[in-house]
Scaffold this motif. Sequence first.
Motif, mmCIF file in Angstrom:
data_model
loop_
_atom_site.group_PDB
_atom_site.id
_atom_site.type_symbol
_atom_site.label_atom_id
_atom_site.label_comp_id
_atom_site.label_asym_id
_atom_site.label_seq_id
_atom_site.Cartn_x
_atom_site.Cartn_y
_atom_site.Cartn_z
ATOM 1 N N THR A 1 0.840 -1.205 0.000
ATOM 2 C CA THR A 1 0.000 0.000 0.000
ATOM 3 C C THR A 1 0.869 1.245 0.000
ATOM 4 O O THR A 1 1.629 1.466 0.950
ATOM 5 N N PRO A 2 0.756 2.060 -1.050
ATOM 6 C CA PRO A 2 1.506 3.319 -1.040
ATOM 7 C C PRO A 2 0.967 4.240 0.048
ATOM 8 O O PRO A 2 -0.220 4.198 0.365
ATOM 9 N N GLY B 1 0.471 11.474 1.928
ATOM 10 C CA GLY B 1 0.234 12.302 3.117
ATOM 11 C C GLY B 1 -0.290 11.511 4.302
ATOM 12 O O GLY B 1 -0.280 11.992 5.436
ATOM 13 N N GLY B 2 -0.812 10.335 4.034
ATOM 14 C CA GLY B 2 -1.331 9.484 5.110
ATOM 15 C C GLY B 2 -2.686 9.908 5.651
ATOM 16 O O GLY B 2 -3.225 9.262 6.547
ATOM 17 N N THR B 3 -3.269 10.974 5.108
ATOM 18 C CA THR B 3 -4.471 11.547 5.738
ATOM 19 C C THR B 3 -5.738 10.759 5.441
ATOM 20 O O THR B 3 -6.766 10.990 6.081
ATOM 21 N N ASP B 4 -5.709 9.868 4.484
ATOM 22 C CA ASP B 4 -6.793 8.893 4.334
ATOM 23 C C ASP B 4 -6.380 7.571 4.975
ATOM 24 O O ASP B 4 -7.116 6.980 5.744
ATOM 25 N N LEU B 5 -5.171 7.158 4.651
ATOM 26 C CA LEU B 5 -4.733 5.810 5.025
ATOM 27 C C LEU B 5 -4.579 5.632 6.532
ATOM 28 O O LEU B 5 -4.988 4.608 7.101
ATOM 29 N N ALA C 1 2.054 13.918 -8.204
ATOM 30 C CA ALA C 1 0.995 13.366 -7.357
ATOM 31 C C ALA C 1 1.221 13.669 -5.882
ATOM 32 O O ALA C 1 0.276 13.672 -5.099
ATOM 33 N N THR D 1 -10.376 24.400 0.506
ATOM 34 C CA THR D 1 -11.520 23.940 1.300
ATOM 35 C C THR D 1 -11.263 22.576 1.942
ATOM 36 O O THR D 1 -12.101 22.086 2.694
ATOM 37 N N VAL D 2 -10.136 21.953 1.627
ATOM 38 C CA VAL D 2 -9.873 20.623 2.194
ATOM 39 C C VAL D 2 -9.475 20.770 3.665
ATOM 40 O O VAL D 2 -8.542 21.506 3.991
ATOM 41 N N ARG E 1 -0.056 18.023 4.382
ATOM 42 C CA ARG E 1 0.324 16.638 4.086
ATOM 43 C C ARG E 1 -0.435 16.042 2.908
ATOM 44 O O ARG E 1 0.132 15.319 2.096
ATOM 45 N N GLY E 2 -1.749 16.279 2.871
ATOM 46 C CA GLY E 2 -2.617 15.604 1.904
ATOM 47 C C GLY E 2 -2.278 16.005 0.473
ATOM 48 O O GLY E 2 -1.868 17.135 0.208
ATOM 49 N N ALA F 1 -6.343 8.436 -5.773
ATOM 50 C CA ALA F 1 -6.276 6.993 -5.535
ATOM 51 C C ALA F 1 -7.427 6.541 -4.648
ATOM 52 O O ALA F 1 -8.000 5.476 -4.857
ATOM 53 N N THR F 2 -7.792 7.359 -3.660
ATOM 54 C CA THR F 2 -8.945 7.028 -2.819
ATOM 55 C C THR F 2 -10.225 7.064 -3.650
ATOM 56 O O THR F 2 -11.141 6.282 -3.433
ATOM 57 N N LEU G 1 1.329 3.288 -10.095
ATOM 58 C CA LEU G 1 1.184 4.413 -9.176
ATOM 59 C C LEU G 1 0.627 5.598 -9.947
ATOM 60 O O LEU G 1 0.848 5.720 -11.161
ATOM 61 N N MET H 1 -12.804 21.448 7.612
ATOM 62 C CA MET H 1 -12.989 20.109 8.160
ATOM 63 C C MET H 1 -14.313 19.492 7.756
ATOM 64 O O MET H 1 -14.999 18.885 8.574
HETATM 65 C C1 LIG Z 1 -9.539 15.420 9.201
HETATM 66 C C2 LIG Z 1 -9.597 15.149 7.736
HETATM 67 C C3 LIG Z 1 -10.335 15.963 6.916
HETATM 68 C C4 LIG Z 1 -10.398 15.714 5.551
HETATM 69 N N1 LIG Z 1 -11.104 16.587 4.774
HETATM 70 C C5 LIG Z 1 -11.133 16.396 3.444
HETATM 71 C C6 LIG Z 1 -11.810 17.323 2.604
HETATM 72 O O1 LIG Z 1 -12.346 18.332 3.064
HETATM 73 N N2 LIG Z 1 -11.827 17.078 1.278
HETATM 74 C C7 LIG Z 1 -11.208 15.981 0.738
HETATM 75 O O2 LIG Z 1 -11.261 15.821 -0.470
HETATM 76 N N3 LIG Z 1 -10.560 15.103 1.509
HETATM 77 C C8 LIG Z 1 -10.496 15.282 2.835
HETATM 78 N N4 LIG Z 1 -9.839 14.390 3.630
HETATM 79 C C9 LIG Z 1 -9.264 13.185 3.021
HETATM 80 C C10 LIG Z 1 -7.795 13.283 2.606
HETATM 81 O O3 LIG Z 1 -7.129 14.324 3.280
HETATM 82 C C11 LIG Z 1 -7.647 13.505 1.099
HETATM 83 O O4 LIG Z 1 -8.308 12.507 0.382
HETATM 84 C C12 LIG Z 1 -6.178 13.569 0.672
HETATM 85 O O5 LIG Z 1 -6.114 14.063 -0.637
HETATM 86 C C13 LIG Z 1 -5.494 12.208 0.723
HETATM 87 O O6 LIG Z 1 -4.161 12.385 0.286
HETATM 88 P P1 LIG Z 1 -2.936 11.716 1.062
HETATM 89 O O7 LIG Z 1 -1.705 12.071 0.330
HETATM 90 O O8 LIG Z 1 -2.977 12.056 2.496
HETATM 91 O O9 LIG Z 1 -3.305 10.172 0.853
HETATM 92 P P2 LIG Z 1 -2.843 8.865 1.656
HETATM 93 O O10 LIG Z 1 -3.640 8.726 2.888
HETATM 94 O O11 LIG Z 1 -1.368 8.812 1.764
HETATM 95 O O12 LIG Z 1 -3.304 7.765 0.603
HETATM 96 C C14 LIG Z 1 -4.671 7.603 0.268
HETATM 97 C C15 LIG Z 1 -4.815 6.395 -0.653
HETATM 98 O O13 LIG Z 1 -4.191 6.660 -1.888
HETATM 99 C C16 LIG Z 1 -3.139 5.745 -2.148
HETATM 100 N N5 LIG Z 1 -2.086 6.551 -2.767
HETATM 101 C C17 LIG Z 1 -1.551 7.712 -2.296
HETATM 102 N N6 LIG Z 1 -0.709 8.238 -3.192
HETATM 103 C C18 LIG Z 1 -0.705 7.406 -4.260
HETATM 104 C C19 LIG Z 1 -0.045 7.409 -5.526
HETATM 105 N N7 LIG Z 1 0.808 8.389 -5.865
HETATM 106 N N8 LIG Z 1 -0.278 6.396 -6.391
HETATM 107 C C20 LIG Z 1 -1.138 5.396 -6.048
HETATM 108 N N9 LIG Z 1 -1.801 5.331 -4.877
HETATM 109 C C21 LIG Z 1 -1.592 6.340 -3.992
HETATM 110 C C22 LIG Z 1 -2.804 5.123 -0.819
HETATM 111 O O14 LIG Z 1 -2.330 3.813 -0.959
HETATM 112 C C23 LIG Z 1 -4.167 5.148 -0.139
HETATM 113 O O15 LIG Z 1 -4.936 4.063 -0.555
HETATM 114 C C24 LIG Z 1 -9.731 14.611 5.002
HETATM 115 C C25 LIG Z 1 -8.975 13.791 5.836
HETATM 116 C C26 LIG Z 1 -8.887 14.055 7.188
HETATM 117 C C27 LIG Z 1 -8.054 13.178 8.060
#
Ligand SMILES: Cc1cc2nc3c(=O)[nH]c(=O)nc-3n(C[C@H](O)[C@H](O)[C@H](O)COP(=O)(O)OP(=O)(O)OC[C@H]3O[C@@H](n4cnc5c(N)ncnc54)[C@H](O)[C@@H]3O)c2cc1C
Lengths: 293, 156
Positions: free
Chosen positions: A23-24, A27-31, A68, A92-93, A101-102, A109-110, A158, A182
């Motif tokens: 699992t890649p 930012g970790g904010t979904d995972l 990305a 707005t995120v 981080r996100g 990917a999500t 990826l 939020m």
């Molecule tokens: C408190 C909170 C509030 C949030 N609010 C919002 C919001 O308002 N709007 C919104 O859209 N989202 C929101 N989110 C969700 C999240 O922040 C976003 O979806 C963000 O863009 C995820 O990016 P990340 O880099 O943190 O992903 P990660 O958590 O690192 O990864 C998410 C998924 O994508 C995969 N992945 C990541 N990068 C790649 C890549 N390069 N290639 C293939 N797979 C990959 C991972 O394996 C995982 O399955 C929120 C999250 C939190 C915790």
Amino acid sequence: MDFIRAASLDDALAIKAQRPDITPIAGGTDLMVGINFDHTRPSGLLDLTSVPELAEWSESSGVIRLGAGVPYARIISELGEHLPGLAMAARTVASPQIRNRGTVGGNLATASPSGDAHPALLACGAEVELASVRGTRRMPVAEFFTSVKRNAAEPDELVTAVHLARATGPQQFAKVGTRNAMVISVCAFSVALHPERAEVGTGFGSAAPTPRRAADAEEFLSGELTSRGMWDDPRPLPDTVITRFGELVAAAAAPIDDVRGTASYRRHALGVLARRTAGWTWDEYLTGRQTCA
Amino acid sequence: MRLNLTVNGKLYETDEVWEGESLLHTLRERLGLPGSKNACEQGECGSCTVYLDDVPVCSCMVAAGQAEGCSVRTVEGLADGERLDTVQQSFLDAGAVQCGFCTPGLLVQAHDLIERNPEPTDAEIRESLAGNLCRCTGYEKIMDAVRLAAQRKAVS
Ligand SMILES: Cc1cc2nc3c(=O)[nH]c(=O)nc-3n(C[C@H](O)[C@H](O)[C@H](O)COP(=O)(O)OP(=O)(O)OC[C@H]3O[C@@H](n4cnc5c(N)ncnc54)[C@H](O)[C@@H]3O)c2cc1C
């Protein structure tokens, strides 16, 4: 579980090819939410934050290649002028800490119907770049979303970047939620004017199984602007045109009832967002033109 | 796995870090730094905010392994020995602390805001602190504290 820090993109792709189940993590904010609550237990984590190629953006011939792994905070501070719609969506995120981080790669990917980057990417006609050891391919973002939280990436691929044209006209993004931060959107909408090709782009979120374009609304509005000669000679948009645009956007939605809102509320609110954002973009186009003249 | 990271200027080498654990867990449970609070574990509350290579993040959303070789600054690293940082002193003086659970995250986030934007408007303070939940104060005293800290930093 093991944890691998990829040192380069080649390194990351080689690992993903050998271990398609890994699992890649960007930012970790979904995972991390899933891991902290024991909802997901990956067999291994592949850290992408250590891959320099993913954390860059560049521009060539009016097209931005956005890595990305560029976090939302940098999209806001560095790309607000180039990609206003995406930058507005990014703003707005969540919260500043999450935006630090996100990433758009993680959002894609999500592939959640509520991902806020998606409507803006759709309105701009963005392409998603996918890479594996087999090579690199690109596809329109609309084809990337296949069903609820599913995307078109193969197990060894990826998301490496999105490609999108530098804005040539006004762009807007708006979402409905209970507060200004939020908030997972109840529904969201983005519109972009592309005057150089006399086209209108749209995208909406949280109102269908996947993020979608409102193609009929795009065609209607661009057709009206063209037939009235308003791209070259902009005048105020008639209310009837804005109203019809909102109706067509609402008609493109296929929402459901859930904890955040009912289907009928979503459809209604989406029409309102479409009317407002169309009005704002057109006002900007008008005043931009007037100050030029 | 083994993890090397610098926290508040001190180099730590830790073994047996679980691959899926958060940086917050490592800080609190392995490095003996309980200042960063564990409240929601889903990035919603901001109580675990730390600087990661000078950028404020929710440490519950960072996998510990992602901080390998990085520099972390927690609330414990804001004061200079016994002397509180201006932001900390201002929170005390303005009465912005009640139960105190949200305070460490607010301090780090407010510290970063004033570093980047020495004269924040009220709207900018609110936006900057939008990811830090406080269930006691109603935020007014926190607003006072951040305004006070910015004023004090400007004259110091
Ligand atoms: C408190 C909170 C509030 C949030 N609010 C919002 C919001 O308002 N709007 C919104 O859209 N989202 C929101 N989110 C969700 C999240 O922040 C976003 O979806 C963000 O863009 C995820 O990016 P990340 O880099 O943190 O992903 P990660 O958590 O690192 O990864 C998410 C998924 O994508 C995969 N992945 C990541 N990068 C790649 C890549 N390069 N290639 C293939 N797979 C990959 C991972 O394996 C995982 O399955 C929120 C999250 C939190 C915790």
